[in-house]
Write a protein that holds these residues in place. Structure first.
Motif, PDB file in Angstrom:
ATOM      1  N   LYS A   6      -2.150  -2.162  -4.981  1.00 37.80           N
ATOM      2  CA  LYS A   6      -2.015  -2.064  -3.525  1.00 37.80           C
ATOM      3  C   LYS A   6      -0.538  -2.221  -3.178  1.00 37.80           C
ATOM      4  O   LYS A   6       0.055  -3.273  -3.417  1.00 37.80           O
ATOM      5  N   TYR A   7       0.045  -1.155  -2.648  1.00 41.15           N
ATOM      6  CA  TYR A   7       1.475  -1.178  -2.332  1.00 41.15           C
ATOM      7  C   TYR A   7       1.722  -1.708  -0.927  1.00 41.15           C
ATOM      8  O   TYR A   7       0.940  -1.473  -0.001  1.00 41.15           O
ATOM      9  N   ASP A  21       0.791  -1.470   4.417  1.00 43.07           N
ATOM     10  CA  ASP A  21       0.166  -1.465   3.093  1.00 43.07           C
ATOM     11  C   ASP A  21      -0.482  -0.116   2.793  1.00 43.07           C
ATOM     12  O   ASP A  21      -0.474   0.803   3.623  1.00 43.07           O
ATOM     13  N   SER A  22      -1.053   0.013   1.601  1.00 41.96           N
ATOM     14  CA  SER A  22      -1.641   1.283   1.147  1.00 41.96           C
ATOM     15  C   SER A  22      -2.800   1.748   2.014  1.00 41.96           C
ATOM     16  O   SER A  22      -3.127   2.933   2.047  1.00 41.96           O
ATOM     17  N   CYS A 102       6.144   2.658   1.811  1.00 37.36           N
ATOM     18  CA  CYS A 102       4.867   2.461   1.118  1.00 37.36           C
ATOM     19  C   CYS A 102       4.434   3.775   0.445  1.00 37.36           C
ATOM     20  O   CYS A 102       3.974   3.779  -0.710  1.00 37.36           O
ATOM     21  N   GLU A 103       4.593   4.877   1.156  1.00 39.71           N
ATOM     22  CA  GLU A 103       4.241   6.187   0.602  1.00 39.71           C
ATOM     23  C   GLU A 103       5.163   6.537  -0.565  1.00 39.71           C
ATOM     24  O   GLU A 103       4.717   7.074  -1.588  1.00 39.71           O
ATOM     25  N   SER A 106       4.113   4.814  -3.785  1.00 38.16           N
ATOM     26  CA  SER A 106       2.924   5.362  -4.460  1.00 38.16           C
ATOM     27  C   SER A 106       3.203   6.660  -5.211  1.00 38.16           C
ATOM     28  O   SER A 106       2.367   7.121  -5.976  1.00 38.16           O
TER      29      SER A 106
END
Length: 323
Positions: A6-7, A21-22, A102-103, A106
């Protein structure tokens, strides 16, 4: 993207930090210990926090998370900026930035941030303050020269400048002594061996150890050269773009400047550096390009000496050229 992770994208400023967050959830916390504790309640072993290196503002949170056992990555702001530009986002807010960070997390390969030891942090703080004092000393010397050129300098002004210069020089001397003692505590052996390389003096060896943390964070000379921003950037694309190669300059500017100043002496006294300089100039390339190649060679020599446990020996040039 690893679905088990979970980023948390973090955009941090002086007073607050924004988090996305993700799952798309957005939060904002104060950039204080109490804010860190509230944020920590959202995290577990599957969490991976990602932020930009933002001058001084990110350090406290980064070290807090590191000491709490949370995975954290501190990314180059330029890499994040380019990712955001690729998204063609027209909205620029702290909330949108944390979402895009966050993106970004990932979609790229992240390196875990390890931070620096308290010893290294103190050394770097002393180095930064020495840099400030040195610039102030230069400014005062220029001011003193300027007042003298006027012909009738004010005695009060000249006396004040001289007193300030004397105090600055005293502070610089004291800091340099303390910095040398600190470095010797952890890296005496490396420091001694670096000084055997022709072209590297005592002060340069000291700064090399400080700026590279005793070379312990690097696995190869090429990686170290990339860190210093001394690797070439090739500009070729199709038939229309065929620009000159140049160094990236995305790296530690202090380390790069230090090596450039050393390159002149290295060309005189370091045979391997002199050979590469003369070879490049003989091909019709610019002297500046040749000096950059000397910086690269000198840094790789320093890395090899630091890692090998040996002192410099010109007969081992082939060994020093590796990595």
């Amino acid at each position: 993207m690893n679905k088990d992770i979970k980023y948390f994208g973090i955009d941090i400023s002086h007073l607050v930090f924004d988090v996305t967050d993700s799952d798309g959830n957005y939060y904002q916390f104060k950039n204080t210990i109490s804010g860190f504790k509230k944020f920590e309640k959202l995290l577990d072993l599957s969490s991976h926090c990602v932020m930009e290196a933002t001058g001084y503002y990110h350090y406290q949170l980064a070290y807090y998370l590191l000491e709490s056992g949370i995975k954290i990555s501190v990314e180059n702001p330029l890499a994040v900026k380019r990712f955001i530009q690729m998204k063609l986002s027209k909205i620029k807010t702290d909330k949108s930035d944390s979402k895009l960070i966050c993106e970004y997390a990932s979609q790229v390969d992240l390196k875990l941030w390890k931070g620096s030891s308290k010893h290294q942090i103190e050394c770097l703080q002393m180095t930064r303050l020495l840099s400030v004092y040195t610039k102030q000393s230069t400014m005062l010397k220029n001011k003193l020269h300027g007042e003298t050129v006027l012909g009738n300098p004010s005695k009060a002004v000249v006396s004040s400048i001289k007193r300030s210069l004397k105090q600055l020089e005293k502070e610089i001397d004291n800091l340099e002594v303390k910095l040398l003692l600190l470095v010797k505590e952890a890296h005496q052996d490396v420091l001694t061996r670096l000084k055997t390389i022709p072209g590297i003096g005592a002060k340069t060896a000291l700064m090399l150890v400080v700026l590279t943390d005793g070379f312990e964070r690097f696995s190869s000379g090429s990686e170290l050269c990339s860190y210093a921003g001394l690797t070439p950037v090739i500009r070729n694309s199709g038939t229309s773009v065929n620009g000159r190669s140049r160094i990236s300059k995305i790296g530690n500017q202090k380390l790069r400047n230090l090596l450039f100043m050393c390159s002149f002496n290295a060309c005189k006294y370091n045979k391997a550096c002199r050979d590469i300089y003369e070879r490049i100039v003989a091909k019709g390339k610019s002297k500046k390009l040749a000096l950059i190649a000397v910086c690269n060679k000198l840094l790789k020599q320093a890395f090899a000496i630091a890692k090998s446990g040996l002192i410099y020996d010109d007969s081992y040039r082939s060994t020093l050229a590796k990595n």
